[in-house]
Enzyme design. Structure first.
Site, short mmCIF file in Angstrom:
data_model
loop_
_atom_site.label_atom_id
_atom_site.label_comp_id
_atom_site.label_asym_id
_atom_site.label_seq_id
_atom_site.Cartn_x
_atom_site.Cartn_y
_atom_site.Cartn_z
N THR A 247 0.80 -1.22 0.00
CA THR A 247 0.00 0.00 0.00
C THR A 247 0.84 1.27 0.00
OG1 THR A 247 -0.13 -0.07 2.41
CG2 THR A 247 -1.93 -1.11 1.19
N CYS A 248 2.15 1.15 0.03
CA CYS A 248 3.05 2.31 0.10
C CYS A 248 3.36 2.81 -1.31
CB CYS A 248 4.33 1.89 0.83
SG CYS A 248 5.66 3.10 0.77
#
Length: 108
Positions: free
Chosen positions: A8-9
């Protein structure tokens, strides 16, 4: 090549995409979903130091109380692997922290 990050980064996604486009085939380790072994964390702490490896600007860090923050860095990272600055990239020739221009110049 082993790539430690979070799916998710945004920075991790950019780095992984750039490495793949450059012809690398990194093995992705999602630090939240897959975890990071104590041995790997020890190696990272030795290579980068706790000051560089622990992300003290993260929401995870802000959510910790003073007693948790005072823990040994290895214990702290084992309990909260998302505190690790990302990505950490391991190659046959070295270890790299983050996705700054210095790391890109070496790996791309």
């Amino acid at each position: 090549m082993k790539f430690y990050g979070l799916k998710t980064c945004d920075t991790c996604r950019k780095a992984f995409k750039a490495l793949t486009a450059a012809g690398h085939a990194p093995d992705y380790v999602d630090v939240r979903a897959d975890g990071v072994s104590a041995d790997s964390l020890s190696v990272f702490l030795d290579a980068f130091g706790a000051e560089a490896l622990i992300n003290r600007k993260s929401t995870t860090w802000r959510g910790l109380d003073d007693a948790e923050r005072a823990q040994d860095p290895l214990t702290l990272l084992q309990a909260n692997p998302t505190l690790m600055k990302r990505p950490v990239i391991e190659t046959d020739t070295g270890r790299y922290l983050g996705w700054g221009k210095d790391v890109q110049d070496v790996l791309l």
